[in-house]
Design a protein around this motif. Structure first.
Motif, short mmCIF file in Angstrom:
data_model
loop_
_atom_site.label_atom_id
_atom_site.label_comp_id
_atom_site.label_asym_id
_atom_site.label_seq_id
_atom_site.Cartn_x
_atom_site.Cartn_y
_atom_site.Cartn_z
N ARG A 133 0.83 -1.21 0.00
CA ARG A 133 0.00 0.00 0.00
C ARG A 133 0.86 1.26 0.00
NH1 ARG A 133 -3.30 -3.58 2.91
NH2 ARG A 133 -2.26 -3.15 4.89
N THR A 134 2.03 1.20 0.62
CA THR A 134 2.95 2.35 0.62
C THR A 134 3.45 2.62 -0.79
OG1 THR A 134 3.63 1.88 2.90
CG2 THR A 134 5.11 3.25 1.57
N TYR A 135 3.91 1.59 -1.47
CA TYR A 135 4.37 1.76 -2.86
C TYR A 135 3.24 2.31 -3.73
CZ TYR A 135 8.43 -1.20 -1.76
OH TYR A 135 9.58 -1.73 -1.22
N ARG A 136 2.03 1.79 -3.52
CA ARG A 136 0.89 2.18 -4.36
C ARG A 136 0.53 3.65 -4.16
NH1 ARG A 136 -2.47 -0.94 -7.13
NH2 ARG A 136 -1.71 -2.82 -6.09
N ARG A 137 0.71 4.17 -2.94
CA ARG A 137 0.32 5.55 -2.65
C ARG A 137 1.43 6.57 -2.92
NH1 ARG A 137 -3.78 3.13 -2.87
NH2 ARG A 137 -5.31 2.81 -1.20
N GLY A 166 8.82 3.09 -8.15
CA GLY A 166 8.92 3.47 -9.56
C GLY A 166 8.01 4.59 -10.00
N ASP A 167 7.42 5.33 -9.05
CA ASP A 167 6.45 6.36 -9.45
C ASP A 167 7.08 7.49 -10.25
OD1 ASP A 167 6.77 8.70 -7.08
OD2 ASP A 167 7.24 6.67 -6.45
N ALA A 220 10.55 -5.73 -7.37
CA ALA A 220 9.51 -6.66 -7.78
C ALA A 220 8.16 -5.95 -7.92
CB ALA A 220 9.40 -7.81 -6.78
N TRP A 221 7.83 -5.09 -6.94
CA TRP A 221 6.54 -4.40 -7.01
C TRP A 221 6.51 -3.42 -8.18
CZ3 TRP A 221 4.15 0.23 -7.25
CH2 TRP A 221 2.77 0.24 -6.98
N ALA A 222 7.56 -2.63 -8.34
CA ALA A 222 7.59 -1.63 -9.41
C ALA A 222 7.52 -2.29 -10.77
CB ALA A 222 8.85 -0.78 -9.28
N SER A 223 8.25 -3.39 -10.94
CA SER A 223 8.24 -4.10 -12.22
C SER A 223 6.86 -4.64 -12.55
CB SER A 223 9.26 -5.24 -12.18
OG SER A 223 9.27 -5.95 -13.40
N ALA A 224 6.16 -5.13 -11.54
CA ALA A 224 4.82 -5.69 -11.75
C ALA A 224 3.78 -4.60 -11.99
CB ALA A 224 4.41 -6.53 -10.54
N HIS A 225 4.11 -3.35 -11.66
CA HIS A 225 3.15 -2.25 -11.81
C HIS A 225 3.69 -1.17 -12.74
CE1 HIS A 225 1.88 -4.29 -8.11
NE2 HIS A 225 0.68 -3.83 -8.38
N GLY A 237 7.32 1.19 -19.64
CA GLY A 237 8.44 0.65 -20.39
C GLY A 237 9.79 0.86 -19.74
N ALA A 238 9.81 1.10 -18.43
CA ALA A 238 11.07 1.27 -17.73
C ALA A 238 11.75 -0.09 -17.54
CB ALA A 238 10.85 1.94 -16.37
#
Length: 246
Positions: free
Chosen positions: A28-32, A76-77, A106-111, A116-117
């Motif tokens: 949730r932290t990465y997502r926000r 990755g935001d 892993a989270w950034a790659s999946a989202h 295209g990064a």
């Protein structure tokens, strides 16, 4: 009484940096991060100042796409925000998101969301040893995580990762009572909804305690680096060719 902000609280660690941090809260932290950093870090200003001019110049010269590295990219935001703006302006770039935490990578790659990064779990030193080069090296909210040796090493690495006409720009929070009070007040209304179940509010306040003032960062930086102040309560530690510094 409020937290002591007279000196850097280098002994305090952010909750999300704990290897045993709750996976759900971490997700949730990465997502926000994107929503929070859109206000706090203003990726649009980074794009207009450093990315768009170089991407346009490269296109005009008919060269290869500009290469961008985000060090300590987390979720990755920033990379995704830059990719959206580049696509809107029909400009090409190769964006690499670098982080030493495999959970973040892993989270950034999946989202990636079509940005295209390229997502790499490695350190800046690993890239130096591999002989990598980038036109633009950026970081956001990384400097405050570092001690003196870590800061010196990162600055040396990132300077070596750009050619003589490249640019390095490390962005972070400026420690102050105003920054702490503003972040606390600004995030409080969202603590029970948007930020609920994440580390953002607690870790944001810890980040401010760990951050540099402009004077401290200038004193810690080697020759050739310049500290710039920004709004709101922002610092930028920058290296670029002398004839481009203006």
């Amino acid at each position: 009484m409020g937290a002591d902000l007279s000196t850097r609280a280098v002994g305090v660690r952010e909750l999300m940096d704990d290897p045993s941090a709750d996976p759900g809260m971490l997700e949730r932290t990465y997502r926000r991060f994107g929503a929070v950093n859109a206000v706090v870090s203003r990726p649009g200003s980074v794009y207009r100042a450093d990315v768009r001019p170089r991407a346009r110049r490269r296109r005009a010269l008919g060269g290869a796409p500009v290469r961008i590295l985000d060090v300590g990219a987390g979720g990755g935001d920033l990379c995704r925000a830059l990719a959206v703006r580049l696509r809107r302006d029909r400009l090409d770039a190769e964006i690499t998101a670098l982080d030493v935490d495999p959970r973040a990578v892993a989270w950034a790659s999946a989202h990636d969301g079509g940005a295209g990064a390229v997502y790499r779990c490695a350190s800046s030193s690993d890239l130096v040893r591999a002989g990598e080069r980038f036109d633009i090296v950026l970081s956001n909210h990384v400097l405050h995580h570092l001690d003196g040796a870590g800061l010196a090493g990162m600055l040396e690495d990132t300077r070596r990762l750009v050619p003589e006409d490249g640019v390095v720009a490390h962005h972070d929070i400026a420690r102050s009572r105003l920054a702490s009070a503003a972040f606390a007040a600004g995030t409080w209304p969202f603590s029970g909804n948007l930020l609920a179940g994440s580390f953002i509010r607690a870790d944001g306040l810890t980040s401010i305690r760990r951050s540099y003032t402009a004077a401290e960062l200038a004193a810690a930086a080697p020759p050739g680096w310049v500290v710039r102040r920004g709004f709101p309560s922002r610092l930028q530690l920058r290296w670029e060719p002398a004839d481009a510094a203006g």
